[in-house]
Design an enzyme around this catalytic site. Structure first.
Site, short mmCIF file in Angstrom:
data_model
loop_
_atom_site.label_atom_id
_atom_site.label_comp_id
_atom_site.label_asym_id
_atom_site.label_seq_id
_atom_site.Cartn_x
_atom_site.Cartn_y
_atom_site.Cartn_z
N CYS A 173 -8.42 8.11 -9.91
CA CYS A 173 -9.82 8.56 -10.04
C CYS A 173 -10.47 8.12 -11.35
CB CYS A 173 -9.90 10.07 -9.87
SG CYS A 173 -8.53 10.98 -10.56
N HIS A 190 -14.83 14.01 -13.53
CA HIS A 190 -14.16 13.54 -14.74
C HIS A 190 -15.19 12.88 -15.67
CE1 HIS A 190 -10.53 14.39 -12.72
NE2 HIS A 190 -10.08 13.17 -12.47
N1 LIG Z 1 -7.84 14.78 -6.53
C1 LIG Z 1 -8.27 13.60 -6.98
O1 LIG Z 1 -9.22 13.48 -7.77
C2 LIG Z 1 -7.59 12.35 -6.51
C3 LIG Z 1 -8.16 11.14 -6.82
C4 LIG Z 1 -7.54 9.96 -6.41
C5 LIG Z 1 -6.37 10.05 -5.70
N2 LIG Z 1 -5.82 11.25 -5.41
C6 LIG Z 1 -4.56 11.26 -4.66
O2 LIG Z 1 -4.79 11.78 -3.35
C7 LIG Z 1 -3.63 12.45 -2.89
C8 LIG Z 1 -4.03 13.85 -2.44
O3 LIG Z 1 -4.58 14.57 -3.52
P1 LIG Z 1 -5.30 15.98 -3.31
O4 LIG Z 1 -6.03 16.23 -4.58
O5 LIG Z 1 -6.05 16.01 -2.03
O6 LIG Z 1 -4.03 16.97 -3.18
P2 LIG Z 1 -3.96 18.41 -2.50
O7 LIG Z 1 -5.27 19.09 -2.54
O8 LIG Z 1 -2.80 19.10 -3.12
O9 LIG Z 1 -3.62 18.11 -0.95
C9 LIG Z 1 -2.39 17.57 -0.55
C10 LIG Z 1 -2.42 17.28 0.95
O10 LIG Z 1 -1.17 16.67 1.30
C11 LIG Z 1 -0.61 17.39 2.41
N3 LIG Z 1 0.84 17.38 2.39
C12 LIG Z 1 1.66 17.84 1.42
N4 LIG Z 1 2.94 17.70 1.79
C13 LIG Z 1 2.93 17.14 3.03
C14 LIG Z 1 3.94 16.77 3.96
N5 LIG Z 1 5.23 16.92 3.69
N6 LIG Z 1 3.56 16.22 5.13
C15 LIG Z 1 2.25 16.06 5.44
N7 LIG Z 1 1.24 16.40 4.59
C16 LIG Z 1 1.59 16.94 3.41
C17 LIG Z 1 -1.12 18.79 2.24
O11 LIG Z 1 -1.00 19.48 3.46
P3 LIG Z 1 -0.72 21.08 3.50
O12 LIG Z 1 -2.06 21.74 3.25
O13 LIG Z 1 -0.20 21.30 4.87
O14 LIG Z 1 0.28 21.37 2.41
C18 LIG Z 1 -2.57 18.52 1.82
O15 LIG Z 1 -3.32 18.22 2.96
C19 LIG Z 1 -2.63 12.39 -4.04
O16 LIG Z 1 -1.80 11.28 -3.84
C20 LIG Z 1 -3.50 12.16 -5.24
O17 LIG Z 1 -2.82 11.51 -6.28
C21 LIG Z 1 -6.40 12.41 -5.78
#
Ligand SMILES: NC(=O)c1ccc[n+]([C@@H]2O[C@H](COP(=O)([O-])OP(=O)(O)OC[C@H]3O[C@@H](n4cnc5c(N)ncnc54)[C@H](OP(=O)(O)O)[C@@H]3O)[C@@H](O)[C@H]2O)c1
Length: 335
Positions: free
Chosen positions: A126, A238
């Protein structure tokens, strides 16, 4: 067009759905996938309820495009398999530095999409995404030599659990109660933590190294970049304080004009009280905002900028959907 979202219940997954709702993409079938604990839950999209399915048993040949936003470990385990039958747009860091995987911010380097080898395209970190979209028009004109960046990153960058923790900690502190930190190394409420992701041997954190390496891959290998990444008690967006040394001279008028005209950027820069962008105003907005544009007189051809962007949009969901739009426009999906 059939689409799957892996991690649909998370911060980024839900934002992808919001972005898709606003776009013109016509979706025939939508598959929402998450962990076993979410299976059966419902999420609404365009006034229709969709039931969450289990990623483990999903057949990716049912879709043309799969957005992965469930963390690096899930991408490592499932993306290669998915990419055998559909195109994967991955939000995790797992494939970003793979030489066979294009790392894309569409306004900056969509030409790298001509080189899809594995059916996987990576979305940058990000902090990197909002940085390179502002740097691109300046680099084209004045050639960047070196960048010093300090970030002020919101807690949503870590997922939904850290957002809940900031709110809970804030309430506890205001009620004079003891605070425990689960998703942060120290208390985040009313504090600032100069540490995001794990430390590497040279003292930089992985988040800081991602900014260096991803900026080089997206923009130009010749650019030197040093970063300090800091978590602040803000929910979304950010901020970055950026010092740039150019090869060529510039004028502030040229800088403002070229930034304001670049797709995805907006200059908000008045030298008056409140004449700059902050995280609250950037939240929910597609643009990356650039403020506090000043010459750095301590350097030859030096410039200072303040860059603010919604990390869940430019830094993740919006960028991923825009990648899909470029692929669809060029009829460029599937092997
Ligand atoms: N947040 C940001 O600003 C941002 C920016 C760029 C990239 N990212 C990347 O995007 C990704 C997600 O980030 P986020 O912020 O959305 O995280 P998050 O809010 O913690 O969400 C994680 C997601 O992954 C799912 N998940 C976790 N374990 C799983 C499994 N074993 N099988 C299937 N699904 C599973 C969760 O499902 P459940 O609800 O069922 O647990 C949830 O839908 C990460 O790789 C992060 O580095 C994030």
């Amino acid at each position: 067009m059939n689409i799957a979202i892996v991690g649909a219940t998370g911060n980024v997954g839900r934002k992808i759905l919001e972005v898709l709702e606003k776009k013109e993409l016509s979706i025939d079938n939508l598959y929402l996938l998450a962990s076993s604990k979410s299976v059966g839950k419902k999420i609404s999209f365009k006034n229709k309820d969709y039931t969450i399915s289990n990623l483990e048993s999903f057949d990716f040949s049912k879709v043309k495009i799969a957005f992965f936003s469930a963390g690096g470990k899930i991408s490592e385990k499932f993306a290669d398999k998915a990419a055998k039958s559909c195109l994967v747009i991955d939000n995790s860091s797992y494939y970003r530095m793979d030489p066979d995987v294009p790392l894309i911010v569409p306004q900056v380097n969509s030409d790298a999409l001509n080189n899809i080898k594995k059916n996987i395209i990576a979305n940058p970190n990000c902090s990197t995404a909002q940085l390179v979209i502002a740097l691109k028009p300046l680099h084209d004109l004045f050639t960047i030599k070196r960048i010093v960046v300090s970030t002020y990153q919101s807690v949503s960058g870590g997922g939904k659990a850290p957002m809940d923790e900031l709110i809970d900690q804030t309430k506890l502190v205001l009620n004079n109660k003891k605070v425990e930190s689960k998703n942060f190394t120290k208390q985040i409420a009313f504090n600032v933590i100069p540490h995001i992701d794990v430390f590497s041997e040279n003292g930089y954190t992985k988040e800081e190294l991602k900014m260096t390496n991803e900026t080089k891959k997206i923009l130009d290998e010749k650019i030197s970049l040093t970063a300090t990444c800091v978590r602040i008690p803000v929910l979304i967006s950010h901020c970055e304080s950026v010092n740039i040394e150019f090869e060529k001279p510039f004028s502030l008028e040229e800088v403002k004009k070229v930034l304001d005209n670049f797709e995805g950027c907006k200059v908000i820069d008045e030298r008056i009280d409140g004449g700059y962008s902050t995280p609250l105003e950037a939240e929910g907005r597609d643009e990356t905002f650039i403020s506090r544009i000043r010459e750095d007189k301590t350097l030859k051809n030096g410039l200072n900028l303040w860059i603010v962007s919604d990390n869940l949009l430019r830094g993740a969901a919006l960028n991923a959907v825009e990648i899909a739009e470029v692929l669809i426009k060029n009829n460029f999906y599937g092997k």
